[in-house]
Structure formats: structure tokens, C-alpha cells
Design an enzyme around this catalytic site. Structure first.
Site, PDB file in Angstrom:
ATOM      1  N   ARG A   6       1.230  -0.246  18.656  1.00 32.81           N
ATOM      2  CA  ARG A   6       0.378   0.358  17.616  1.00 32.81           C
ATOM      3  C   ARG A   6      -1.102   0.114  17.897  1.00 32.81           C
ATOM      4  NH1 ARG A   6      -1.892  -1.908  12.871  1.00 32.81           N
ATOM      5  NH2 ARG A   6      -1.047  -3.859  13.655  1.00 32.81           N
ATOM      6  N   ALA A  52      -1.943  -6.653   1.392  1.00 32.56           N
ATOM      7  CA  ALA A  52      -3.070  -7.377   0.786  1.00 32.56           C
ATOM      8  C   ALA A  52      -3.712  -8.339   1.775  1.00 32.56           C
ATOM      9  CB  ALA A  52      -2.595  -8.131  -0.451  1.00 32.56           C
ATOM     10  N   GLY A  59      -8.871  -3.083   8.362  1.00 34.63           N
ATOM     11  CA  GLY A  59      -9.172  -1.932   7.519  1.00 34.63           C
ATOM     12  C   GLY A  59      -8.307  -0.758   7.885  1.00 34.63           C
ATOM     13  N   GLU A 104       5.328   0.423   7.098  1.00 33.43           N
ATOM     14  CA  GLU A 104       5.835  -0.299   8.271  1.00 33.43           C
ATOM     15  C   GLU A 104       7.355  -0.227   8.414  1.00 33.43           C
ATOM     16  OE1 GLU A 104       4.383  -4.320   8.670  1.00 33.43           O
ATOM     17  OE2 GLU A 104       5.688  -4.715  10.403  1.00 33.43           O
ATOM     18  N   HIS A 145       3.438  -9.577  14.203  1.00 33.94           N
ATOM     19  CA  HIS A 145       2.472  -8.997  13.272  1.00 33.94           C
ATOM     20  C   HIS A 145       2.943  -7.658  12.723  1.00 33.94           C
ATOM     21  CE1 HIS A 145      -1.444  -8.354  11.509  1.00 33.94           C
ATOM     22  NE2 HIS A 145      -1.667  -7.266  12.214  1.00 33.94           N
ATOM     23  N   HIS A 152       0.344 -10.175  17.316  1.00 29.40           N
ATOM     24  CA  HIS A 152      -1.118 -10.232  17.240  1.00 29.40           C
ATOM     25  C   HIS A 152      -1.578 -11.401  18.102  1.00 29.40           C
ATOM     26  CE1 HIS A 152      -5.188 -10.305  15.729  1.00 29.40           C
ATOM     27  NE2 HIS A 152      -4.953  -9.203  15.055  1.00 29.40           N
ATOM     28  N   LEU A 192       0.826  -1.212   0.000  1.00 39.04           N
ATOM     29  CA  LEU A 192       0.000   0.000   0.000  1.00 39.04           C
ATOM     30  C   LEU A 192       0.864   1.267   0.000  1.00 39.04           C
ATOM     31  CD1 LEU A 192      -2.670   1.514   0.228  1.00 39.04           C
ATOM     32  CD2 LEU A 192      -2.600   1.120   2.694  1.00 39.04           C
ATOM     33  N   ALA A 193       1.877   1.313   0.879  1.00 40.98           N
ATOM     34  CA  ALA A 193       2.689   2.534   0.991  1.00 40.98           C
ATOM     35  C   ALA A 193       3.372   2.858  -0.332  1.00 40.98           C
ATOM     36  CB  ALA A 193       3.727   2.377   2.102  1.00 40.98           C
ATOM     37  N   ARG A 211      -3.468  -4.477  22.730  1.00 41.01           N
ATOM     38  CA  ARG A 211      -3.042  -5.692  22.039  1.00 41.01           C
ATOM     39  C   ARG A 211      -1.915  -6.408  22.769  1.00 41.01           C
ATOM     40  NH1 ARG A 211      -2.554  -5.513  15.568  1.00 41.01           N
ATOM     41  NH2 ARG A 211      -4.797  -5.391  15.752  1.00 41.01           N
ATOM     42  N   GLU A 228     -12.333  -1.950  16.849  1.00 35.28           N
ATOM     43  CA  GLU A 228     -11.197  -2.799  17.228  1.00 35.28           C
ATOM     44  C   GLU A 228     -10.668  -2.334  18.581  1.00 35.28           C
ATOM     45  OE1 GLU A 228      -8.494  -2.856  13.869  1.00 35.28           O
ATOM     46  OE2 GLU A 228      -9.686  -4.369  12.855  1.00 35.28           O
ATOM     47  N   SER A 271      -1.991   1.201  10.904  1.00 40.21           N
ATOM     48  CA  SER A 271      -0.827   0.980  10.034  1.00 40.21           C
ATOM     49  C   SER A 271      -1.132   1.311   8.580  1.00 40.21           C
ATOM     50  CB  SER A 271      -0.334  -0.456  10.146  1.00 40.21           C
ATOM     51  OG  SER A 271      -1.423  -1.335  10.146  1.00 40.21           O
ATOM     52  N   LEU A 272      -2.265   0.844   8.057  1.00 38.69           N
ATOM     53  CA  LEU A 272      -2.596   1.211   6.677  1.00 38.69           C
ATOM     54  C   LEU A 272      -2.790   2.724   6.599  1.00 38.69           C
ATOM     55  CD1 LEU A 272      -5.021  -1.624   5.430  1.00 38.69           C
ATOM     56  CD2 LEU A 272      -2.538  -1.562   5.436  1.00 38.69           C
ATOM     57  N   ALA A 284      -4.221  -7.609   4.994  1.00 40.36           N
ATOM     58  CA  ALA A 284      -4.867  -6.901   6.105  1.00 40.36           C
ATOM     59  C   ALA A 284      -6.355  -7.200   6.101  1.00 40.36           C
ATOM     60  CB  ALA A 284      -4.618  -5.394   5.980  1.00 40.36           C
TER      61      ALA A 284
HETATM   62  C1  SIN Z   1      -6.689  -7.198  12.618  1.00 36.58           C
HETATM   63  O1  SIN Z   1      -7.522  -7.190  11.723  1.00 36.58           O
HETATM   64  O2  SIN Z   1      -6.842  -7.738  13.704  1.00 36.58           O
HETATM   65  C2  SIN Z   1      -5.386  -6.554  12.361  1.00 36.58           C
HETATM   66  C3  SIN Z   1      -5.561  -5.112  12.322  1.00 36.58           C
HETATM   67  C4  SIN Z   1      -4.248  -4.475  12.534  1.00 36.58           C
HETATM   68  O3  SIN Z   1      -3.277  -5.144  12.853  1.00 36.58           O
HETATM   69  O4  SIN Z   1      -4.192  -3.263  12.426  1.00 36.58           O
END
Ligand code: SIN
Length: 538
Positions: free
Chosen positions: A394, A56, A61, A383, A359, A254, A27-28, A300, A126, A399-400, A58
Site C-alpha cells: 500500500r 483514530a 493523513g 482495511e 501495520h 511499518h 472511519l469506513a 515501505r 510520504e 488507506s483512509l 492514524a
Molecule cells: C504514517 O503516518 O507513517 C502512516 C501512514 C500510513 O500508514 O498510511
């Protein structure tokens, strides 16, 4: 960080051959290339577009305060809170405020974000977000859909040349110390230059400006959600060229990778917990209750440690989606559903076995608010960087967001600093071939490195284990010889391990069992050059 664009290097950049080279096609990288159009850009992709990038994969969102009642200020507060005391507040503020504009850019590039009949975004929740704030596509398909849309736009852009099948392993510098090119190794996906087995075919590509956008370091660990190209090459080559590395010790695990013995480990998105799925052990006990007031939706790092300890204690860990999602699973979370089915798990009727997996790397190449690294001619986004946005931990789906916010900022900065747009486009120049380590030796070395990182530089760390890992890394590096991929892996691993050894406290994703509390005196980011790393290792 100081302003690195000194005038001598600037003059050199404006007169030399080669266009803007973006290394990395996630993406970046692709977003930056599109934002730079119509300036001529070459994108270097390790695999055919869409195949090698973790973007791809992820599921969640992009975090953006676009919902009713939400605000950029609240998003910024949550980011700072999650980052455990060391988030750069200026960076968090600009990122949260620019998020809606970057979502609008993605819409223009054709990303089909989920919306209701009135056109409002459908948002997920989330962990550690104070509002529903995750802009998504087809439930859990954000990464794939975003990449498909961007790839179509890139393929249609005449200013963007894509070289597929080349991995960058070194940067070259001019007499002023500014970056002026990149050394590449062809892999089997390189159409015209696929190498014979055991041989690295190498090339040089001149560039007046280089953007590193290669993703993270997940493949340095035995268990990761990242693809095999995420091995820290860019971090290593930038450091060798003189760039500063920041916050290398902060690695995010994660909590709910699907534990089915697969490499990479498939993810069970956090959005499942956002919708009410719970974590239970073999006895059906919700073990996170009592560990954090938000239980499964706690930060997290706390959830990952809870899962890790439950598994270590032999009680197992499972994500139970039966009540919260049940029969709607296949429709609402098609990606996770398919991953479960592939592993012979029916998430409608069975709890999903889970384990923490590497992750995301909060650390990386230190960059400023324009995405500039600390050497002239070099930018980075995504990243691979450490902008200061994530601090020690994070916030999910930031991140996206960071990738697009800083992709746009890098493009704007390069446009501003580069005035001569008529330099000739460079072609690949062959360098001498190199020999890799024999295949079995190489496989063993990589396996040993990944094991050392997994066992000693993982969810829980301690001085003795970190020293064991460091000894293994140094040993593997000594036998790597000319195998630049392995050399880069060991250098990236050494940055992470030494930074973890030097931080004698626990903070966010960095948990030291021998220093389990945060130390206010260490509540700041870490910065290290290769020279400082070598001094600390000797
Ligand atoms: C997830 O969908 O759990 C990952 C989202 C993230 O790492 O930002």
C-alpha cells in the site's frame, strides 16, 4: 468478480426485518453510515465510539491530489508503482479521481484540515509519493481529528443507531444464501448486557444488508500498531459465510514503530522522514543508502526490511529527527512527541529507537468497485477488504482514502439495490450463552498465535517457518472449542499463512527468503475461499 446481487436474494433482502447494519465504527463504518443517512442504519461498535478503531491512531493523513501541479493521474501512477505489479488499475483510477470529492465531504462533516491563510491545504510528503499529497490535521493528528468530527456528526444523525460494546463473530444466511443477520458477543463496554467473567453473552441482530468495516488483522502479530480489536474476525466470518478472500499474504509492516516494548507499538509517522529525518544504526550510519535510491523514502517494504535486517544483525535502528525537525518537534508532531515522552525518549536530542511492526493488511474480503463481497447482502469497506487498490504494497495514506471512497460507493450501492425502506428496525435477540476458554489458557493460546505469526509470517518468510506457523495455528484452533474469538483469529491467521506458503516468490510486502525475486508468472492477485483453504491445508 461476478455481479452477486441475484434477484432472489434481492427479494429476500427487501422483505426481511432489520435495517442496514454496519459492523465497525472506524472511519469506513462511520463515513458509510453518514453517507446512507437518512436511511436507518445500526452501527455495531466493539468499544465506545472513538476508542476501539485504528483510524483514530492514524498520524499521516489522507492522500489526495489537491496540491498545485499534482494530478489524479500522478497519484494513480504512484499507487500502481508502489503496488508491485498487481494493483487493479480501474480501482486505482477511480480512487485517485474521487479523492478530492471525499476530502470535500469530510470538510462538510467538520474535519479541520490544515490550511494556509489563503485556504490552500497544507500537504505532507510520504514515501513513494511523487508530490506533497497528504492532507493532514494539526501536523500528525489526522486520525483523531477526523474521528472526532465524524463521531459528532453520527451522534447528531437521527437515522443512525449505535450499539456500543458488541463484537460480531458470525453471519447468518437465508435460504437463498444471502446474508440476513449477524451474531454478536457483548463485551464489558455493552451498557445493558455486560457479561460476567468467562461467559460470552451472545445475540442475533437481523439485517437486510450488512457492511463489514472492522479494520485489519494487526493483533494476530506480536508487534503491531493496531488496537486489540483488529484480529481478523470479519475476514473469518465472511469466509465462513462463503465470501472470497483476496491477497491474504500481503501484510504491510511499518518500518518505524517506536521500539519501547509497548503493545500496541506507537507509530513514528513516515511524514517525519518526509521532512528529512533519517534512519541510522548504533554507529550513526545511514544504512538505507545503497539499498534504494530514495533511501529512507523508498517503498515501505524495502525500508521495513532494511530496518529489520539492521536489528537482526545487532546494529540497532533509530530514527534521527534531530537535524530535520529538532526543537520544532513538539509543535509539528505533538502525537509522536507525546509517545516518545511516554517512553522516556526526547526526540529533540535523541534518535528514536524503531522497529518494524505489523501495520496494514492489503488482503481481506474480496470486493468489487461497489464494495460488494461475493455473497448477496454483504458489502465491506476499509482495511477489512481487498479492493485491489493496494496490490502487494500500500502507498502511504491511501488507506483512509480507500475507506472514504468505498464507504461512499457502498452507501450509493445499498441505496440503489434496497427499495423497501419501511422494514421494521430489529432488536437484539438473545442466543445461548457460551463459555470461553479459561483465562490463562486463552492468554497463552493468543500469545502463542501472535508469536508464531510474528516469527514466521512477518517481514521475512520461508517455507519451513510458514509450515511451523501453520502447525501452531492448527494446534491452537483444535483447542479453541466454542471460543469463537479464538476460532476467528486462527482462521484469519490460516488464510494469511497458507496464501504466503502458496506464493513462491517475493513481491511487495510478501518477502520469501527462499524465493527472493518476483516471478512474472505469479504477477496476479490471489483469491481463496474457505473450501480452497481447507483443501490446501489438508
Ligand atoms: C504514517 O503516518 O507513517 C502512516 C501512514 C500510513 O500508514 O498510511
Amino acid at each position: 468478480m461476478s455481479d452477486i446481487a441475484n434477484s432472489a436474494a434481492q427479494a429476500s433482502r427487501n422483505s426481511s426485518a432489520g435495517d442496514i447494519v454496519i459492523i465497525g465504527a472506524g472511519l469506513a463504518g462511520l463515513f458509510t453510515a453518514l453517507k446512507l443517512a437518512p436511511l436507518p442504519v445500526t452501527v455495531i461498535a466493539a468499544a465506545p465510539l472513538g476508542k476501539g478503531a485504528s483510524s483514530a491512531w492514524a498520524q499521516g493523513g489522507i492522500a489526495a491530489a489537491v496540491g498545485q501541479g499534482d494530478s489524479a493521474e500522478a497519484h494513480c501512477r504512484d499507487t500502481i508503482e508502489a503496488g508491485a505489479g498487481i494493483v487493479d488499475e480501474t480501482i486505482a483510477t477511480l480512487t485517485a479521481h474521487e479523492a478530492p470529492a471525499r476530502i470535500a465531504d469530510l470538510l462538510r462533516y467538520g474535519v479541520p484540515f490544515d490550511r494556509d491563510l489563503e485556504g490552500h491545504y497544507l500537504l505532507s510528503r510520504e514515501a513513494a509519493h511523487s508530490a506533497k499529497r497528504i492532507v493532514r490535521v494539526a501536523g500528525d493528528g489526522a486520525g483523531r481529528a477526523i474521528m472526532q468530527a465524524l463521531i459528532a456528526s453520527v451522534r447528531a444523525a437521527p437515522s443512525i443507531r449505535v450499539l456500543e460494546g458488541y463484537e460480531a463473530h458470525d453471519l447468518t444466511l437465508d435460504n437463498h444464501g444471502a446474508v440476513n443477520g449477524v451474531c454478536l458477543t457483548a463485551n464489558q463496554a455493552a451498557k445493558d448486557n455486560a457479561p460476567p467473567p468467562g461467559i460470552d453473552k451472545r445475540f442475533h441482530l437481523a439485517a437486510h444488508s450488512i457492511v463489514l468495516a472492522t479494520g485489519g488483522i494487526g493483533y494476530l502479530y506480536g508487534v503491531t500498531t493496531n488496537p486489540p480489536y483488529a484480529r481478523g474476525d470479519a475476514l473469518a466470518m465472511a469466509a465462513r459465510a462463503g465470501a472470497t478472500i483476496a491477497d491474504a499474504e500481503f501484510v504491510q509492516f511499518h518500518p518505524t514503530a517506536i521500539d519501547a516494548g509497548l503493545d500496541p507499538a506507537p507509530l513514528a509517522t513516515e511524514a517525519l522522514r518526509g521532512e528529512g529525518a533519517v534512519l541510522i544504526n548504533n554507529d550513526g550510519v545511514r544504512f538505507l543508502r545503497g539499498q534504494h535510491e530514495d533511501a529512507e523514502l523508498g517503498p515501505r517494504d524495502i525500508v521495513a526490511r532494511g530496518v529489520f535486517r539492521e536489528i537482526q544483525a545487532g546494529r540497532g535502528a533509530f530514527l534521527d529527527c534531530r537535524d530535520a525537525i529538532g526543537a520544532a518537534f513538539a509543535e509539528h508532531y505533538p502525537t509522536v512527541y507525546q509517545r516518545c515522552k511516554d517512553a522516556n525518549i526526547d526526540p529533540v536530542t535523541q534518535p528514536i529507537p524503531v522497529a518494524p511492526a505489523e501495520h496494514y493488511h492489503m488482503g481481506g474480503i474480496a470486493t468489487d468497485a461497489h464494495g460488494r463481497a461475493s455473497i448477496a447482502g454483504l458489502w465491506a469497506c476499509g482495511e477489512v477488504t481487498s479492493t485491489g487498490l493496494h496490490g502487494a504494497n500500500r502507498l502511504a495514506s491511501n488507506s483512509l482514502l480507500e475507506a472514504v471512497v468505498f464507504g461512499a460507493r457502498v452507501a450509493e450501492d445499498i441505496e440503489k439495490t434496497f427499495t423497501n425502506q419501511n422494514t421494521p428496525r430489529a432488536e437484539l435477540t438473545p442466543l445461548a450463552d457460551a463459555t470461553r476458554l479459561p483465562a490463562d489458557q486463552r492468554t497463552d493460546a493468543i500469545a502463542e498465535l501472535r508469536r508464531a505469526m510474528q516469527d514466521h509470517v512477518g517481514v521475512e518468510r520461508a517455507d519451513e517457518g510458514l509450515r511451523t506457523a501453520l502447525a501452531a495455528i492448527v494446534r491452537i484452533d483444535a483447542m479453541a472449542g466454542d471460543d469463537i474469538e479464538l476460532v476467528n483469529m486462527t482462521l484469519a491467521a490460516r488464510f494469511i499463512t497458507v496464501a504466503a506458503l502458496l506464493r513462491n516468490e517475493s513481491r511487495g510486502g510478501h518477502y520469501r527468503v527462499d524465493h527472493p525475486e518476483p516471478d512474472p508468472a505469479q504477477a496476479s492477485r490471489s483469491f481463496m475461499t474457505l473450501g480452497q483453504l481447507n483443501a490446501a491445508t489438508s
